[in-house]
Design a protein around this motif. Structure first.
Motif, short mmCIF file in Angstrom:
data_model
loop_
_atom_site.label_atom_id
_atom_site.label_comp_id
_atom_site.label_asym_id
_atom_site.label_seq_id
_atom_site.Cartn_x
_atom_site.Cartn_y
_atom_site.Cartn_z
N LEU A 104 0.57 -1.16 0.00
CA LEU A 104 0.02 0.09 -0.02
C LEU A 104 0.82 1.22 0.07
CD1 LEU A 104 -2.97 -1.13 2.43
CD2 LEU A 104 -2.84 -0.85 -0.21
N GLN A 105 2.03 1.20 0.66
CA GLN A 105 2.96 2.41 0.78
C GLN A 105 3.37 2.43 -0.41
OE1 GLN A 105 5.53 1.38 3.75
NE2 GLN A 105 4.01 1.98 5.57
N GLU A 106 3.69 1.47 -1.26
CA GLU A 106 4.41 1.86 -2.85
C GLU A 106 3.55 2.33 -3.65
OE1 GLU A 106 5.75 -2.24 -3.72
OE2 GLU A 106 7.62 -2.17 -2.35
N ILE A 107 2.23 2.22 -3.60
CA ILE A 107 1.13 2.71 -4.51
C ILE A 107 0.55 3.99 -3.90
CG2 ILE A 107 0.61 0.39 -5.52
CD1 ILE A 107 -2.06 0.85 -3.99
N GLY A 108 1.15 4.71 -2.80
CA GLY A 108 1.01 5.80 -2.39
C GLY A 108 -0.20 6.18 -1.38
N VAL A 109 -0.59 5.10 -0.56
CA VAL A 109 -1.67 5.09 0.38
C VAL A 109 -0.95 5.51 1.40
CG1 VAL A 109 -3.33 3.71 1.90
CG2 VAL A 109 -3.25 3.27 -0.79
N ALA A 153 -9.45 2.92 -6.28
CA ALA A 153 -9.71 1.75 -5.40
C ALA A 153 -9.24 0.27 -6.25
CB ALA A 153 -11.39 1.59 -5.51
N ASP A 154 -9.53 0.24 -7.39
CA ASP A 154 -9.10 -1.06 -7.82
C ASP A 154 -7.63 -1.36 -7.69
OD1 ASP A 154 -11.63 -1.73 -8.77
OD2 ASP A 154 -11.41 -0.94 -10.80
N ASP A 155 -6.80 -0.27 -7.87
CA ASP A 155 -5.32 -0.32 -7.60
C ASP A 155 -4.88 -0.86 -6.24
OD1 ASP A 155 -4.68 0.00 -10.10
OD2 ASP A 155 -4.33 2.32 -9.62
N VAL A 156 -5.81 -0.36 -5.21
CA VAL A 156 -5.45 -0.75 -3.71
C VAL A 156 -6.15 -2.13 -3.56
CG1 VAL A 156 -6.46 -0.10 -1.46
CG2 VAL A 156 -5.68 1.49 -3.04
N ILE A 157 -7.10 -2.58 -4.04
CA ILE A 157 -7.73 -3.94 -3.95
C ILE A 157 -6.60 -4.72 -4.77
CG2 ILE A 157 -9.56 -5.52 -4.76
CD1 ILE A 157 -11.62 -3.04 -4.30
N ASP A 158 -6.23 -4.67 -5.69
CA ASP A 158 -5.46 -5.40 -6.20
C ASP A 158 -3.93 -5.59 -5.59
OD1 ASP A 158 -7.04 -5.65 -8.45
OD2 ASP A 158 -6.09 -4.36 -9.70
#
Length: 112
Positions: A20-25, A70-75
């Protein structure tokens, strides 16, 4: 906005947080949970006595994100939590109408 909730195995939490940190959450909530799905718990032996463990320990991860993410976070969660074995968990998303940052009073996407 979406509230994404994931129930995963506790030992996969670090992998999920990193993904999650890698995708910016930038923020998430983690809660200890217990339950069962198809595995229906399991049997363990302690000091020679066998007993049934009905509720399996899990962690619940909650993240509020924009609809577009949302889809990127779920994936990312699924990929990080997946072991291929029964009991890997579940992920679901719900719509969120309002988010307010308590400290500043900001509303909507600015409050994320």
């Amino acid at each position: 906005m979406k509230l994404i909730t994931a129930i995963v195995k506790p030992y996969r939490l670090d992998e999920v947080k990193t993904a999650l940190q890698e995708i910016g959450v930038h923020g998430l909530t983690v809660t200890e949970a217990s339950g069962y799905g198809r595995q229906r718990g399991h049997t363990e032996v302690y000091r020679g006595a066998e007993y049934q463990v009905d509720l399996v320990p899990k962690v619940r991860i909650e993240v509020v994100v924009d609809d577009a993410a949302a889809d990127d976070v779920i994936d990312a969660i699924v990929k990080a939590a997946q072991t291929g074995k029964i009991g890997d968990g579940k992920v679901w998303a719900l719509p969120v109408d309002t988010v307010v940052r308590v400290r500043t009073g900001e509303r909507g996407p600015d409050a994320l």
